[in-house]
Design a protein around this motif. Structure first.
Motif, PDB file in Angstrom:
ATOM      1  N   GLU A  80      40.597  39.293  38.915  1.00 42.77           N
ATOM      2  CA  GLU A  80      39.242  39.630  38.482  1.00 42.77           C
ATOM      3  C   GLU A  80      38.852  41.033  38.943  1.00 42.77           C
ATOM      4  O   GLU A  80      38.245  41.796  38.185  1.00 42.77           O
ATOM      5  CB  GLU A  80      38.235  38.599  39.017  1.00 42.77           C
ATOM      6  N   LYS A  81      39.214  41.393  40.150  1.00 45.73           N
ATOM      7  CA  LYS A  81      38.922  42.735  40.653  1.00 45.73           C
ATOM      8  C   LYS A  81      39.688  43.767  39.872  1.00 45.73           C
ATOM      9  O   LYS A  81      39.157  44.848  39.553  1.00 45.73           O
ATOM     10  CB  LYS A  81      39.270  42.846  42.136  1.00 45.73           C
ATOM     11  N   LEU A  82      40.914  43.472  39.513  1.00 48.52           N
ATOM     12  CA  LEU A  82      41.740  44.389  38.745  1.00 48.52           C
ATOM     13  C   LEU A  82      41.152  44.601  37.347  1.00 48.52           C
ATOM     14  O   LEU A  82      41.077  45.724  36.862  1.00 48.52           O
ATOM     15  CB  LEU A  82      43.180  43.871  38.639  1.00 48.52           C
ATOM     16  N   ILE A  83      40.696  43.503  36.726  1.00 47.53           N
ATOM     17  CA  ILE A  83      40.104  43.570  35.393  1.00 47.53           C
ATOM     18  C   ILE A  83      38.801  44.352  35.450  1.00 47.53           C
ATOM     19  O   ILE A  83      38.502  45.172  34.577  1.00 47.53           O
ATOM     20  CB  ILE A  83      39.898  42.159  34.807  1.00 47.53           C
ATOM     21  N   GLN A  84      37.988  44.139  36.447  1.00 44.58           N
ATOM     22  CA  GLN A  84      36.699  44.828  36.578  1.00 44.58           C
ATOM     23  C   GLN A  84      36.907  46.320  36.842  1.00 44.58           C
ATOM     24  O   GLN A  84      36.079  47.156  36.443  1.00 44.58           O
ATOM     25  CB  GLN A  84      35.855  44.221  37.707  1.00 44.58           C
TER      26      GLN A  84
END
Length: 86
Positions: A80-84
């Motif tokens: 999720e952090k990577l996508i954000q």
């Protein structure tokens, strides 16, 4: 007290009433023996051992599943952090 036929009949009646509730030899033969209790105890011990093994195994499985959940949460959070970030 006069020892009469009625007195003795009464006393015999009381004695018979008490004896009616007494165990007979056949009744006593139906009671469990020490060997029966020992066999039952062995069976209970076996069951307790199996329950303990199942309980230990369930505890191990639960701990493994919880570890997997924690690991998956970390991976999802990282994704999720990577996508954000993009």
């Amino acid at each position: 007290m006069e020892l009469t036929k009625e007195y003795f009949d009464s006393q015999l009646g009381k004695l018979n009433n008490r004896m009616d509730g007494s165990a007979t030899k056949d009744d006593l033969l139906e009671l469990p023996t020490k060997q029966d209790f020992n066999a039952l105890k062995a069976s209970v011990d076996d069951i307790q051992e199996k329950v303990t093994r199942i309980d230990d195994r369930t505890d191990e499985d639960t701990r493994a599943a919880l570890k997997d959940i924690v690991s998956l949460r970390k991976r999802v959070t990282a994704l999720e952090k990577l996508i954000q970030a993009h």
